[in-house]
Enzyme design. Structure first.
Site, short mmCIF file in Angstrom:
data_model
loop_
_atom_site.label_atom_id
_atom_site.label_comp_id
_atom_site.label_asym_id
_atom_site.label_seq_id
_atom_site.Cartn_x
_atom_site.Cartn_y
_atom_site.Cartn_z
N TYR A 205 56.15 39.41 37.98
CA TYR A 205 56.81 39.74 39.26
C TYR A 205 57.81 40.88 39.10
O TYR A 205 57.78 41.84 39.91
CB TYR A 205 57.49 38.50 39.84
CG TYR A 205 58.21 38.74 41.15
CD1 TYR A 205 57.50 38.90 42.33
CD2 TYR A 205 59.60 38.82 41.20
CE1 TYR A 205 58.15 39.13 43.54
CE2 TYR A 205 60.26 39.05 42.40
CZ TYR A 205 59.54 39.20 43.56
OH TYR A 205 60.20 39.44 44.76
N LYS A 209 57.73 44.65 41.03
CA LYS A 209 58.84 45.23 41.77
C LYS A 209 59.24 46.59 41.20
O LYS A 209 59.62 47.51 41.95
CB LYS A 209 60.04 44.27 41.74
CG LYS A 209 59.79 42.93 42.42
CD LYS A 209 59.74 43.06 43.93
CE LYS A 209 58.38 42.88 44.53
NZ LYS A 209 58.39 42.91 46.00
#
Length: 332
Positions: A205, A209
């Site tokens: 994750y 980002k």
């Protein structure tokens, strides 16, 4: 840069922001505006949409994978704001490129479009390929920028027609600074990230980002507002109570979240601020706590520009493969 040095550099800022900064409630007048919010049926997206309605927006479109949940959110927003006929629910599934393309085509029929808030995302540690791309990357990066590039012509045209500067905001995270991103040394970054045998899903994750940050900054670098026809920026809502991390909740994590996390409504204030309260000065910028802030050292430090270009070139190639000619949307 090692993981300990990354954490040492990023954690103090995170703790200060979470414990001592409370974003202000947005007051920018949204009268007459049409705003799209993806992931608008729950969490930060829903609360941001509620603010837009409260601030007088003419139309707020909730882009949702589940139409039934979108309708529930619509009813809740209408009840709390006492405004009806403003919220619309449109289907979009970022795990399906055809759905993203259909959503963008539908948006072309809007009388006016002022802003797009790309809030929808996923945080999963389960490795799964969608169209050959790992899920976090497919939804948070590829489909997010597919939608962005598809929406830019509409934003540009309406900005010129009605004499305003539209905005396109991508919701990212301070966690982009919490990864060493060793894969950047690979000749083919996405191929490496899509290899299950090499995947560290615990850190996936934050990488997704970080890729968002690289891509947004490169687009803004190559295409100033006067040429792109809209402002594109990134916003970090901070660590908030939301459904995004539902797979990761343990008793210990829940305890820490109760101390550290912002409420969903407080976090949504940053999204609204980024979408309607800034001008061209934030083009390509990373907004956090309602102001432009530095990005991760890996991005702005030595070699960051080369990594950024590498990431964007690979992503652009994938977008062009999905929809040939899409990169021309940045130049018209």
């Amino acid at each position: 840069m090692s993981v300990p040095s990354i954490l040492f550099g990023a954690l103090p800022s995170l703790f200060f922001s979470q414990l001592f900064v409370t974003p202000k409630t947005p007051q920018t007048d949204c009268s007459g505006k049409t705003i799209i919010v993806t992931g608008g049926n729950t969490g930060l997206g829903k609360e941001a949409a509620r603010h837009f309605v409260r601030l007088g927006a003419a139309k707020v479109i909730l882009g949702c994978r589940s139409l039934s949940k979108g309708e529930e959110a619509k009813r809740d927003i209408e009840q709390s704001t006492r405004r009806t006929g403003v919220v619309e629910v449109w289907a979009i599934d970022l795990a399906d490129y055809a759905s993203v393309q259909a959503f963008a085509r539908k948006a072309e029929g809007l009388e006016r479009l002022d802003a797009v808030l790309e809030n929808a995302g996923v945080n999963t540690q389960k490795f799964k390929l969608v169209d050959g791309i790992e899920t976090n990357l497919q939804i948070n990066v590829v489909s997010t920028f597919l939608l962005a590039l598809l929406m830019i012509p509409k934003l540009r045209a309406d900005g010129r027609k009605f004499n305003f500067t539209p905005t396109l905001v991508i919701v990212t995270s301070e966690l982009h600074a919490f990864t060493a991103f060793k894969e950047h040394k690979e000749a083919h970054i996405f191929d490496t990230l899509n290899d299950e045998k090499k995947a560290n899903m615990g850190g996936r994750y934050p990488i997704s980002k970080l890729l968002e940050v690289f891509a947004c900054r490169q687009i803004a670098k190559e295409h100033p507002v006067r040429q792109l026809g809209c402002i594109i920026s990134l916003v970090n809502p901070g660590w908030c109570h939301s459904e995004l991390a539902r797979e990761l909740i343990t008793p210990v994590v829940k305890f820490v979240m109760n101390i550290m996390c912002r409420t969903t409504e407080v976090g949504s204030r940053t999204l609204v601020d980024a979408t309607v309260s800034h001008g061209s000065e934030v083009h390509g910028q990373y907004l956090s706590d309602q102001k432009a802030k530095p990005v991760a050292p890996l991005v702005q430090g030595k070699g960051g520009a080369e990594i950024q270009m590498h990431v964007w070139q690979e992503l652009a190639e994938k977008l062009e493969h999905i929809q040939p000619g899409i990169l021309r949307n940045l130049d018209r």
